[in-house]
Design a protein around this motif. Structure first.
Motif, short mmCIF file in Angstrom:
data_model
loop_
_atom_site.label_atom_id
_atom_site.label_comp_id
_atom_site.label_asym_id
_atom_site.label_seq_id
_atom_site.Cartn_x
_atom_site.Cartn_y
_atom_site.Cartn_z
N LYS A 1 0.83 -1.20 0.00
CA LYS A 1 0.00 0.00 0.00
C LYS A 1 0.87 1.26 0.00
O LYS A 1 2.01 1.24 0.42
CB LYS A 1 -0.92 0.02 1.22
N THR A 2 0.29 2.33 -0.51
CA THR A 2 0.97 3.61 -0.43
C THR A 2 0.58 4.27 0.89
O THR A 2 -0.43 3.95 1.50
CB THR A 2 0.55 4.51 -1.61
N ILE A 3 1.42 5.19 1.31
CA ILE A 3 1.17 5.91 2.55
C ILE A 3 0.96 7.37 2.22
O ILE A 3 1.85 8.02 1.65
CB ILE A 3 2.34 5.74 3.54
N HIS A 4 -0.22 7.90 2.54
CA HIS A 4 -0.53 9.30 2.26
C HIS A 4 -0.23 10.13 3.50
O HIS A 4 -0.75 9.88 4.59
CB HIS A 4 -2.00 9.45 1.87
N LEU A 5 0.61 11.12 3.32
CA LEU A 5 1.01 12.01 4.41
C LEU A 5 0.80 13.45 3.95
O LEU A 5 1.63 13.99 3.21
CB LEU A 5 2.48 11.79 4.79
N GLY A 6 -0.30 14.06 4.37
CA GLY A 6 -0.53 15.45 3.98
C GLY A 6 -0.47 15.62 2.48
O GLY A 6 -1.23 15.02 1.73
N ASN A 7 0.49 16.41 2.05
CA ASN A 7 0.61 16.75 0.63
C ASN A 7 1.47 15.77 -0.16
O ASN A 7 1.68 15.96 -1.35
CB ASN A 7 1.21 18.17 0.50
N VAL A 8 1.96 14.70 0.47
CA VAL A 8 2.82 13.76 -0.25
C VAL A 8 2.30 12.33 -0.13
O VAL A 8 1.56 12.00 0.79
CB VAL A 8 4.29 13.81 0.25
N THR A 9 2.72 11.52 -1.09
CA THR A 9 2.44 10.08 -1.07
C THR A 9 3.77 9.36 -1.06
O THR A 9 4.67 9.67 -1.85
CB THR A 9 1.64 9.65 -2.31
N PHE A 10 3.89 8.39 -0.15
CA PHE A 10 5.12 7.60 -0.04
C PHE A 10 4.86 6.21 -0.59
O PHE A 10 3.89 5.55 -0.22
CB PHE A 10 5.57 7.53 1.42
N TYR A 11 5.75 5.76 -1.50
CA TYR A 11 5.65 4.44 -2.10
C TYR A 11 6.76 3.57 -1.50
O TYR A 11 7.92 3.66 -1.93
CB TYR A 11 5.80 4.52 -3.62
N PRO A 12 6.43 2.72 -0.50
CA PRO A 12 7.46 1.97 0.23
C PRO A 12 8.32 1.06 -0.64
O PRO A 12 9.53 0.98 -0.43
CB PRO A 12 6.65 1.16 1.25
N PRO B 1 5.21 25.01 4.78
CA PRO B 1 6.17 24.65 5.82
C PRO B 1 5.99 25.40 7.14
O PRO B 1 6.35 24.88 8.21
CB PRO B 1 7.52 25.02 5.17
N ALA B 2 5.41 26.60 7.08
CA ALA B 2 5.19 27.37 8.31
C ALA B 2 4.06 26.77 9.14
O ALA B 2 3.96 27.04 10.35
CB ALA B 2 4.89 28.82 7.97
N ASN B 3 3.19 26.01 8.49
CA ASN B 3 2.08 25.35 9.19
C ASN B 3 2.07 23.87 8.81
O ASN B 3 1.23 23.41 8.04
CB ASN B 3 0.74 26.00 8.81
N PRO B 4 3.04 23.13 9.32
CA PRO B 4 3.24 21.73 8.89
C PRO B 4 2.07 20.82 9.25
O PRO B 4 1.52 20.88 10.34
CB PRO B 4 4.51 21.31 9.64
N GLU B 5 1.70 19.97 8.27
CA GLU B 5 0.67 18.95 8.47
C GLU B 5 1.27 17.56 8.62
O GLU B 5 0.63 16.66 9.13
CB GLU B 5 -0.29 18.95 7.28
N ILE B 6 2.50 17.38 8.14
CA ILE B 6 3.12 16.05 8.13
C ILE B 6 3.98 15.84 9.37
O ILE B 6 3.73 14.94 10.17
CB ILE B 6 3.96 15.85 6.85
N ILE B 7 5.00 16.67 9.52
CA ILE B 7 5.88 16.55 10.69
C ILE B 7 5.39 17.51 11.77
O ILE B 7 5.66 18.71 11.72
CB ILE B 7 7.35 16.85 10.31
N GLU B 8 4.66 16.98 12.72
CA GLU B 8 4.10 17.80 13.79
C GLU B 8 5.16 18.05 14.87
O GLU B 8 5.92 17.16 15.22
CB GLU B 8 2.93 17.10 14.46
#
Length: 223
Positions: free
Chosen positions: A123-134, A205-212
């Motif tokens: 499966k892909t991993i959706h993180l905010g504005n990006v998609t990670f393909y393991p 980047p000023a209001n991060p959704e991925i890395i809290e």
């Protein structure tokens, strides 16, 4: 056929485990030390790792393997039964089996890890504005469809977050997990790398959704 990288310096135990794995249908690459482990790990599906080894110990080897590829399952097989050893091992490894052990238990644990990791890989991993393909270890921005290219250290930090999705990680955990060294209070190195990561990953980047930022504790990436 699933391939196992088995690292064990005890000849008697090593031959016995190798035979059991082969009998069960695994292809085995058996090393008696950590030398060459990084290269071999690129071609296997799981790593079974002893702790007491000549040269680099199993903990050091395992941490290096996880930095190289956070998606490879690692099972520690060790005579060290102390709680602190298990805790240290499970900071990077995915299972910890103590010696003596029954071969059927070892095989069962290997199969559980392979199923778990293959499920994640599919499966892909959706993180905010990006998609990670393991499987490809590739990151793509969802707004522009462009691939996100990370430096070596940025990739290690991102991989560590992926390995610990939804967990709050302290600066100490991140620093020790990625750099393999103790965190020194006041060191800005991690903070700088996080800032650069956010510039590449976040829509804003000023209001991060991925890395809290977890104030007063550390960081978290939600999956």
């Amino acid at each position: 056929m699933n391939r196992v990288l088995y690292i064990e310096d005890n000849e008697e135990i090593g031959k016995w485990v190798e035979q059991e794995l082969i009998r069960t249908g695994y292809e085995v690459c058996w090393l008696t030390s950590g030398e060459g482990a990084i290269d071999k790990a690129e071609k296997v599906d799981i790593v079974v790792l002893d702790v007491m080894l000549p040269g680099l110990d199993g903990f050091s080897i395992g941490k290096r393997l996880k930095k190289m590829d956070a998606t490879i399952p690692i099972l520690i097989l060790s005579a060290r039964t102390a709680l602190e050893d298990k805790i240290e091992g499970l900071e990077f490894a995915d299972d910890y089996v103590t010696k003596p052990f029954h071969p059927e238990e070892l095989i069962a644990r290997i199969e559980v890890l392979l199923r778990r990791f293959k499920k994640h890989e599919q499966k892909t991993i959706h993180l905010g504005n990006v998609t990670f393909y393991p499987i490809e270890s590739r990151i793509e921005r969802r707004d522009t469809k462009e691939e996100v290219l990370l430096t070596g250290k940025q990739h290690q930090i991102f991989s560590y977050f992926i390995q610990h999705l939804n967990q709050i990680l302290t600066k100490e955990q991140l620093y020790e997990g990625v750099w393999g060294e103790s965190y020194i209070e006041g060191d800005k190195t991690l903070m700088v790398h996080i800032r650069y990561l956010r510039e590449k990953l976040e829509k804003d980047p000023a209001n991060p959704e991925i890395i809290e930022t977890i104030r007063g504790v550390g960081y978290r990436v939600r999956g």
